[in-house]
Design a protein around this motif. Structure first.
Motif, mmCIF file in Angstrom:
data_model
loop_
_atom_site.group_PDB
_atom_site.id
_atom_site.type_symbol
_atom_site.label_atom_id
_atom_site.label_comp_id
_atom_site.label_asym_id
_atom_site.label_seq_id
_atom_site.Cartn_x
_atom_site.Cartn_y
_atom_site.Cartn_z
ATOM 1 N N GLY A 97 1.110 -0.937 0.113
ATOM 2 C CA GLY A 97 -0.183 0.098 -0.022
ATOM 3 C C GLY A 97 0.579 1.355 0.111
ATOM 4 N N GLY A 98 0.189 2.311 0.374
ATOM 5 C CA GLY A 98 0.725 3.673 0.360
ATOM 6 C C GLY A 98 1.510 4.114 -0.979
ATOM 7 N N THR A 99 2.784 4.927 -0.937
ATOM 8 C CA THR A 99 3.301 5.315 -2.067
ATOM 9 C C THR A 99 3.637 4.253 -3.151
ATOM 10 O OG1 THR A 99 3.913 7.178 -0.863
ATOM 11 C CG2 THR A 99 5.136 6.758 -2.799
ATOM 12 N N SER A 100 4.235 3.310 -2.684
ATOM 13 C CA SER A 100 4.579 2.193 -3.728
ATOM 14 C C SER A 100 3.263 1.556 -4.423
ATOM 15 C CB SER A 100 5.390 1.177 -3.083
ATOM 16 O OG SER A 100 4.485 0.422 -2.125
ATOM 17 N N GLU A 101 2.054 1.790 -4.021
ATOM 18 C CA GLU A 101 1.056 1.288 -4.725
ATOM 19 C C GLU A 101 0.570 2.083 -5.779
ATOM 20 O OE1 GLU A 101 -3.759 -0.193 -3.634
ATOM 21 O OE2 GLU A 101 -2.511 1.027 -1.940
ATOM 22 N N VAL A 102 0.803 3.514 -5.548
ATOM 23 C CA VAL A 102 0.487 4.440 -6.661
ATOM 24 C C VAL A 102 1.873 4.740 -7.632
ATOM 25 C CG1 VAL A 102 -0.052 7.028 -6.930
ATOM 26 C CG2 VAL A 102 -1.113 5.724 -5.045
ATOM 27 N N VAL A 103 3.034 4.773 -7.017
ATOM 28 C CA VAL A 103 4.165 5.157 -7.851
ATOM 29 C C VAL A 103 4.938 3.937 -8.228
ATOM 30 C CG1 VAL A 103 6.278 6.614 -8.264
ATOM 31 C CG2 VAL A 103 4.269 7.569 -6.726
ATOM 32 N N ALA A 104 5.111 3.556 -9.408
ATOM 33 C CA ALA A 104 6.186 2.462 -9.920
ATOM 34 C C ALA A 104 7.149 3.059 -10.156
ATOM 35 C CB ALA A 104 5.651 1.808 -11.014
ATOM 36 N N GLU A 105 8.487 2.861 -9.311
ATOM 37 C CA GLU A 105 9.794 3.495 -9.607
ATOM 38 C C GLU A 105 10.268 3.450 -10.959
ATOM 39 O OE1 GLU A 105 13.231 5.529 -9.406
ATOM 40 O OE2 GLU A 105 11.764 5.594 -7.708
ATOM 41 N N GLY A 106 10.400 4.394 -11.621
ATOM 42 C CA GLY A 106 10.821 4.580 -13.141
ATOM 43 C C GLY A 106 9.843 4.707 -14.108
ATOM 44 N N VAL A 107 8.679 4.147 -13.551
ATOM 45 C CA VAL A 107 7.632 3.945 -14.611
ATOM 46 C C VAL A 107 6.508 5.100 -14.593
ATOM 47 C CG1 VAL A 107 5.916 2.305 -15.230
ATOM 48 C CG2 VAL A 107 7.931 1.501 -14.554
ATOM 49 N N GLY A 113 6.781 7.427 -11.939
ATOM 50 C CA GLY A 113 7.529 8.409 -11.141
ATOM 51 C C GLY A 113 8.546 8.101 -10.661
ATOM 52 N N LEU A 114 9.233 9.003 -9.985
ATOM 53 C CA LEU A 114 10.501 8.674 -9.190
ATOM 54 C C LEU A 114 10.637 8.785 -7.427
ATOM 55 C CD1 LEU A 114 12.879 10.786 -11.502
ATOM 56 C CD2 LEU A 114 12.478 8.299 -11.492
ATOM 57 N N LEU A 115 10.746 7.757 -6.813
ATOM 58 C CA LEU A 115 10.849 7.845 -5.531
ATOM 59 C C LEU A 115 12.178 8.178 -4.791
ATOM 60 C CD1 LEU A 115 8.858 4.464 -4.964
ATOM 61 C CD2 LEU A 115 8.014 6.656 -4.841
ATOM 62 N N VAL A 116 12.114 8.820 -3.691
ATOM 63 C CA VAL A 116 13.217 9.213 -3.142
ATOM 64 C C VAL A 116 12.823 8.934 -1.621
ATOM 65 C CG1 VAL A 116 14.110 10.916 -4.622
ATOM 66 C CG2 VAL A 116 12.671 11.915 -2.714
ATOM 67 N N LYS A 117 14.000 8.647 -0.722
ATOM 68 C CA LYS A 117 13.813 8.465 0.724
ATOM 69 C C LYS A 117 13.277 9.652 1.289
ATOM 70 C CE LYS A 117 16.820 4.618 1.204
ATOM 71 N NZ LYS A 117 18.132 4.124 1.588
ATOM 72 N N PRO A 118 12.521 9.763 2.268
ATOM 73 C CA PRO A 118 11.984 10.784 3.123
ATOM 74 C C PRO A 118 13.294 11.556 3.748
ATOM 75 C CG PRO A 118 10.746 9.142 3.509
ATOM 76 C CD PRO A 118 11.534 8.443 2.616
ATOM 77 N N GLY A 119 13.273 12.873 3.662
ATOM 78 C CA GLY A 119 14.285 13.830 4.210
ATOM 79 C C GLY A 119 15.578 13.640 3.293
ATOM 80 N N ASP A 120 15.568 12.910 2.206
ATOM 81 C CA ASP A 120 16.809 13.200 1.390
ATOM 82 C C ASP A 120 16.595 14.104 0.331
ATOM 83 O OD1 ASP A 120 19.104 12.682 -0.230
ATOM 84 O OD2 ASP A 120 18.848 10.600 -0.244
ATOM 85 N N ALA A 121 17.013 15.339 0.760
ATOM 86 C CA ALA A 121 16.927 16.779 -0.145
ATOM 87 C C ALA A 121 17.855 16.455 -1.236
ATOM 88 C CB ALA A 121 17.347 17.890 0.689
ATOM 89 N N ALA A 122 18.874 15.979 -1.337
ATOM 90 C CA ALA A 122 19.750 15.747 -2.610
ATOM 91 C C ALA A 122 19.273 14.875 -3.332
ATOM 92 C CB ALA A 122 21.355 15.277 -2.106
ATOM 93 N N ALA A 123 18.589 13.789 -2.993
ATOM 94 C CA ALA A 123 17.842 12.814 -4.129
ATOM 95 C C ALA A 123 16.919 13.386 -4.656
ATOM 96 C CB ALA A 123 17.599 11.543 -3.259
ATOM 97 N N LEU A 124 15.993 14.157 -3.847
ATOM 98 C CA LEU A 124 14.765 14.893 -4.402
ATOM 99 C C LEU A 124 15.056 15.801 -5.396
ATOM 100 C CD1 LEU A 124 11.799 15.599 -4.303
ATOM 101 C CD2 LEU A 124 12.128 17.042 -2.654
ATOM 102 N N ALA A 125 16.257 16.728 -5.153
ATOM 103 C CA ALA A 125 16.776 17.527 -6.297
ATOM 104 C C ALA A 125 17.150 16.988 -7.471
ATOM 105 C CB ALA A 125 17.775 18.206 -5.579
ATOM 106 N N ALA A 126 18.027 15.537 -7.268
ATOM 107 C CA ALA A 126 18.263 14.890 -8.439
ATOM 108 C C ALA A 126 17.082 14.358 -9.244
ATOM 109 C CB ALA A 126 19.243 13.838 -7.708
ATOM 110 N N ALA A 127 16.088 13.889 -8.385
ATOM 111 C CA ALA A 127 14.897 13.553 -9.308
ATOM 112 C C ALA A 127 14.156 14.364 -10.223
ATOM 113 C CB ALA A 127 14.034 12.792 -8.060
#
Length: 75
Positions: free
Chosen positions: A1-11, A13-27
């Motif tokens: 459930g949750g985010t992974s039920e809605v977002v398929a990584e790379g298909v 959307g792009l998923l990043v770990k909560p609190g990882d600002a650098a990964a969010l910026a890269a995405a």
């Protein structure tokens, strides 16, 4: 459930770990740099949302649930 039920990584959307600002910026940079990727993910996300969470899918799940409940009540 949750985010992974809605977002398929790379298909869808792009998923990043909560609190990882650098990964969010890269995405965000990745999506902005590749409009074709953004469009493809957008199309797939709309399709996935409609097929999994649209009115038709919801009605089918309710019908299935009601049928199960009625079958158990009749037993």
């Amino acid at each position: 459930g949750g985010t992974s039920e809605v977002v398929a990584e790379g298909v869808t959307g792009l998923l990043v770990k909560p609190g990882d600002a650098a990964a969010l910026a890269a995405a965000i940079d990745r999506i902005l740099a590749d409009p074709d990727l953004a469009a493809a993910m957008s199309r797939e996300a709309r399709h996935r949302a409609a097929s999994r969470f649209g009115i038709r899918a919801m009605l089918e799940r309710y019908e299935s649930l009601y049928s199960e409940v009625l079958a158990e009540a009749a037993a």
